[in-house]
Design a protein around this motif. Sequence first.
Motif, PDB file in Angstrom:
ATOM      1  N   GLU A  51      53.851  14.434  41.875  1.00 17.94           N
ATOM      2  CA  GLU A  51      53.003  14.456  43.054  1.00 17.94           C
ATOM      3  C   GLU A  51      51.728  13.647  42.829  1.00 17.94           C
ATOM      4  OE1 GLU A  51      51.422  15.174  46.779  1.00 17.94           O
ATOM      5  OE2 GLU A  51      53.481  15.320  46.015  1.00 17.94           O
ATOM      6  N   VAL A  52      51.156  13.741  41.623  1.00 16.77           N
ATOM      7  CA  VAL A  52      49.982  12.921  41.292  1.00 16.77           C
ATOM      8  C   VAL A  52      50.345  11.443  41.402  1.00 16.77           C
ATOM      9  CG1 VAL A  52      48.381  12.252  39.456  1.00 16.77           C
ATOM     10  CG2 VAL A  52      48.915  14.674  39.821  1.00 16.77           C
ATOM     11  N   SER A  53      51.477  11.055  40.829  1.00 16.58           N
ATOM     12  CA  SER A  53      51.915   9.667  40.878  1.00 16.58           C
ATOM     13  C   SER A  53      52.138   9.210  42.312  1.00 16.58           C
ATOM     14  CB  SER A  53      53.202   9.497  40.070  1.00 16.58           C
ATOM     15  OG  SER A  53      53.684   8.174  40.145  1.00 16.58           O
ATOM     16  N   ARG A  54      52.743  10.056  43.102  1.00 15.45           N
ATOM     17  CA  ARG A  54      52.996   9.710  44.509  1.00 15.45           C
ATOM     18  C   ARG A  54      51.678   9.481  45.246  1.00 15.45           C
ATOM     19  NH1 ARG A  54      52.587  11.612  49.259  1.00 15.45           N
ATOM     20  NH2 ARG A  54      51.643  13.543  48.485  1.00 15.45           N
ATOM     21  N   LYS A  55      50.688  10.342  44.965  1.00 17.80           N
ATOM     22  CA  LYS A  55      49.403  10.226  45.653  1.00 17.80           C
ATOM     23  C   LYS A  55      48.675   8.941  45.252  1.00 17.80           C
ATOM     24  CE  LYS A  55      45.659  13.232  47.138  1.00 17.80           C
ATOM     25  NZ  LYS A  55      45.082  14.605  47.043  1.00 17.80           N
TER      26      LYS A  55
END
Length: 305
Positions: free
Chosen positions: A94-98
């Motif tokens: 999720e961090v990477s996606r953001k």
Amino acid sequence: MSGFSQRLSDFGYATGWRLARWLPESAGAVTFGLGADLAVRRDGGGVRQLRRNLARVVPQADGVELDELTRRAMRSYARYWHEMFRLPSMDHKEVSRKVAQSITGVENLDAALAEGNGAVMALPHSGNWDAAGVWLADYLGGFTTVAERLKPESLYQRFVSYRESLGFEIVPLTGDSSAMRVLLKRLRENKAICLVGDRDLTNSGVPVKFFGEQTRMPGGPARLAATTGAALIPAGCWFTEDGWQIRLHPRIRVTNRSEVPAATQALADIFAGDIAAHPADWHMMQKFWLSDLEAGEQADLGEAS
């Protein structure tokens, strides 16, 4: 730093990791923000140096504006630590996606790796470089970086374990050529390495002009690019209201060792542009410009160069 101080520092970081995971995110953000405000009111040496550094970045600011900028910079620094302590328990995908939603210049990294000589990414102490690293590790399947050999050893190992849990390969900065050999090997394997490139930790950096004053910056990123043919890619990081912005700039061409000083100055100029646009997110609380160093410290730099 004495042995007791080192142990106390290790205990403090361990407590921070536990506290940030235990507290709800909103409560943790408030707690760390209040801690930043308290540090500003106490006006310790680090805060005073941060204010002096920011005065170079925003020379037109009057005293009131500089005080407010220092307060915001300390809150930005506290936000970095709060997020850093929380990252191991966060959803890394999720961090990477953001990050991927707002990052710009990825085509510069793609083009570098398509050439087959690897990429040297250099960035200043701004924003949340660990969140940027989570994205990079996810995007490439990993990357390599260098870590200062902190004391005590337990604290260094704590940071190594933390960053390895995020997908980073950590090479210790030991003062000899061992780290350089690993980095050269990774670039020849057409991989990416990421180096913090604004503060010289070796006292043998390259002289540059930064916001109109003389300082030194690490020559390692440009030397690695010159040696291997890798692309030298400046990167900028800063905070948005609810996330992170990353910019991967076009590569700086450096084809031989004679071009290292000019390439390092080019890095400094790009860093300065990003920092001037987002001064509160530059977390530089140490002496940085040569004019701030004591006579003995300047002599040490002269002997090292």
